[in-house]
Scaffold this motif. Structure first.
Motif, PDB file in Angstrom:
ATOM      1  N   HIS A 303     -64.588 -76.568 -60.343  1.00  0.00           N
ATOM      2  CA  HIS A 303     -63.280 -76.788 -59.721  1.00  0.00           C
ATOM      3  C   HIS A 303     -62.166 -76.707 -60.761  1.00  0.00           C
ATOM      4  O   HIS A 303     -61.087 -76.158 -60.477  1.00  0.00           O
ATOM      5  CB  HIS A 303     -63.257 -78.142 -59.027  1.00  0.00           C
ATOM      6  CG  HIS A 303     -61.982 -78.436 -58.304  1.00  0.00           C
ATOM      7  ND1 HIS A 303     -60.860 -78.936 -58.938  1.00  0.00           N
ATOM      8  CD2 HIS A 303     -61.624 -78.284 -56.996  1.00  0.00           C
ATOM      9  CE1 HIS A 303     -59.884 -79.088 -58.068  1.00  0.00           C
ATOM     10  NE2 HIS A 303     -60.318 -78.700 -56.887  1.00  0.00           N
ATOM     11  N   GLU A 305     -62.085 -74.875 -63.349  1.00  0.00           N
ATOM     12  CA  GLU A 305     -61.878 -73.484 -63.743  1.00  0.00           C
ATOM     13  C   GLU A 305     -61.231 -72.679 -62.631  1.00  0.00           C
ATOM     14  O   GLU A 305     -60.332 -71.877 -62.880  1.00  0.00           O
ATOM     15  CB  GLU A 305     -63.207 -72.837 -64.148  1.00  0.00           C
ATOM     16  CG  GLU A 305     -63.755 -73.355 -65.470  1.00  0.00           C
ATOM     17  CD  GLU A 305     -64.835 -72.448 -66.035  1.00  0.00           C
ATOM     18  OE1 GLU A 305     -65.306 -71.558 -65.305  1.00  0.00           O
ATOM     19  OE2 GLU A 305     -65.194 -72.632 -67.211  1.00  0.00           O
ATOM     20  N   ASP A 306     -61.672 -72.893 -61.397  1.00  0.00           N
ATOM     21  CA  ASP A 306     -61.125 -72.149 -60.255  1.00  0.00           C
ATOM     22  C   ASP A 306     -61.457 -72.902 -58.979  1.00  0.00           C
ATOM     23  O   ASP A 306     -62.585 -72.817 -58.482  1.00  0.00           O
ATOM     24  CB  ASP A 306     -61.721 -70.734 -60.205  1.00  0.00           C
ATOM     25  CG  ASP A 306     -61.105 -69.888 -59.097  1.00  0.00           C
ATOM     26  OD1 ASP A 306     -60.325 -70.428 -58.286  1.00  0.00           O
ATOM     27  OD2 ASP A 306     -61.400 -68.681 -59.038  1.00  0.00           O
ATOM     28  N   ASP A 308     -60.827 -72.429 -55.865  1.00  0.00           N
ATOM     29  CA  ASP A 308     -61.299 -71.627 -54.728  1.00  0.00           C
ATOM     30  C   ASP A 308     -62.730 -71.144 -54.927  1.00  0.00           C
ATOM     31  O   ASP A 308     -63.441 -70.873 -53.953  1.00  0.00           O
ATOM     32  CB  ASP A 308     -60.371 -70.423 -54.513  1.00  0.00           C
ATOM     33  CG  ASP A 308     -58.998 -70.849 -54.014  1.00  0.00           C
ATOM     34  OD1 ASP A 308     -58.913 -71.904 -53.346  1.00  0.00           O
ATOM     35  OD2 ASP A 308     -58.022 -70.134 -54.297  1.00  0.00           O
ATOM     36  N   ASP A 309     -63.165 -71.041 -56.170  1.00  0.00           N
ATOM     37  CA  ASP A 309     -64.521 -70.591 -56.473  1.00  0.00           C
ATOM     38  C   ASP A 309     -65.523 -71.738 -56.420  1.00  0.00           C
ATOM     39  O   ASP A 309     -66.727 -71.530 -56.539  1.00  0.00           O
ATOM     40  CB  ASP A 309     -64.556 -69.946 -57.869  1.00  0.00           C
ATOM     41  CG  ASP A 309     -65.747 -69.022 -58.050  1.00  0.00           C
ATOM     42  OD1 ASP A 309     -66.163 -68.400 -57.060  1.00  0.00           O
ATOM     43  OD2 ASP A 309     -66.264 -68.943 -59.179  1.00  0.00           O
TER      44      ASP A 309
END
Length: 377
Positions: A303, A305-306, A308-309
């Motif tokens: 989370h 780091e990204d 949405d990923d």
């Protein structure tokens, strides 16, 4: 479809997050928050604070805000925060679960701050980050919110009900979803403008919920309709991840509590922990705890780091950590024998928190349904 195109569309994280392995700084955060909670959040203090008017200890909440920076920890520096992320806030949440803390760390520091960051309104965010204005967030679903928003001369007014609001009775501000002319949008409404606030009878008395009614209450637009769906998804991701971390802490506390008990409880002249059947059950619980800790930590690292990923990883953490907490809670009550079934024993309060957490963001079956949707299976 080529292999590279399939990989580009894969819903799972494609690299090992750098924050997966905790460092010395994370260890210091854990040691500091554990020390504060050990001093001010013993089970007797927890139960007394839960029965107070706001539903938590105002003094401990001030300490958590000023000494531990729980409201600013995961906020970017440019927004007035410390620039850390969910890895560090997850440690705070895990320790709060371990101590069964009733202060609004979950609903305010995690979910509420996330909602305010979605708003992009610096004035609102500043009020929330200093901890003096406590914010609650409804579940933002059709089941929870039945509100309509209408434009007024200089703003908005909302009418209807927000149900199952965690900490709603003790909050200063509540974020709700309401039907606006352009579609569903998010609004912030002062709880003092509610026409009625009714505490709900819930299984977990350490995390109170309330129904709030509004009749033309002045409201601030937080997220407009065209951005609301994405914002709600991000807020609910943080809520799921926060509870996964908390459930990990609960499982840790209950396992340690049970280990201490089986070392001192004797039958047939021996500690019951020396019996092979008990050892196997405890070993299974330790494995579940380690799985939960890994799942929550991984989801938090991805989370950061990204966001949405991270949705698949968060759904996995929700399922794994929820299952672990429920299983450990069941076993803790059983292995404590008759005393574990009494109202007075701490295991009883932990067990109720676990059941309450299931109702907030769904049980493991609901999270596994999300996993299946992500993977299209």
């Amino acid at each position: 479809m080529t292999s590279s195109h399939r990989d580009a569309q894969a819903p799972w994280p494609r690299s090992e997050p750098s924050a997966l392995t905790p460092g010395s700084e994370q260890a210091e955060i854990r040691e500091a928050i554990r020390g504060v909670l050990a001093k001010y959040s013993a089970i007797e203090q927890v139960r007394a604070a839960a029965d107070s008017a706001p539903g938590y200890s105002v003094d401990l909440w001030k300490r958590l805000v000023t000494d531990m920076s729980v409201t600013t920890l995961a906020v970017p520096e440019e927004a007035g925060g410390l620039g850390y992320g969910m890895v560090e806030l997850g440690i705070i949440l895990e320790e709060c679960g371990r101590a069964l803390a009733v202060e609004p760390v979950y609903q305010h520091a995690a979910v509420g701050v996330r909602a305010m960051m979605e708003a992009g309104n610096s004035n609102l965010l500043d009020e929330i980050l200093d901890g003096r204005t406590v914010v609650a967030v409804s579940a933002l679903t059709v089941e929870s919110d039945d509100l309509e928003a209408l434009r007024t001369g200089d703003g908005w007014a909302v009418s209807g009900q927000a149900r199952f609001v965690v900490g709603g009775g003790g909050a200063d501000l509540v974020v709700v979803s309401a039907r606006a002319p352009e579609g569903t949008a998010l609004f912030a409404v002062p709880t003092k403008s509610a026409s009625a606030v009714r505490d709900r009878r819930v299984v977990d008395s350490t995390r109170r919920q309330a129904d709030l009614s509004f009749d033309g209450a002045a409201a601030t637009l937080v997220v407009p309709a065209e951005k609301a769906d994405d914002a709600i998804a991000r807020i609910q991701d943080v809520a799921t991840l926060a509870l996964a971390c908390e459930n990990t802490g609960i499982a840790d506390a209950l396992l340690q509590m049970t280990l201490d008990h089986v070392k001192t409880r004797h039958q047939f002249g021996r500690p019951i922990g020396s019996f092979q059947a008990i050892k196997h059950r405890l070993a299974d619980l330790l494995i579940e705890l380690e799985r939960a800790r890994s799942a929550a930590r991984y989801a938090a690292a991805v989370h950061d780091e990204d966001p949405d990923d991270a949705r698949l990883a968060i759904a996995v953490a929700g399922a794994v950590c929820g299952d672990a907490a429920v299983h450990v809670a069941h076993e803790a009550v059983q292995l404590h024998g008759g005393v574990g079934f009494t109202w007075e024993h701490a295991a009883h309060s932990y067990f109720r928190r676990v059941l309450g957490n299931e109702a907030l963001q769904g049980d493991s079956r609901a999270h596994r349904e999300r996993i299946a949707d992500f993977l299209a299976v």
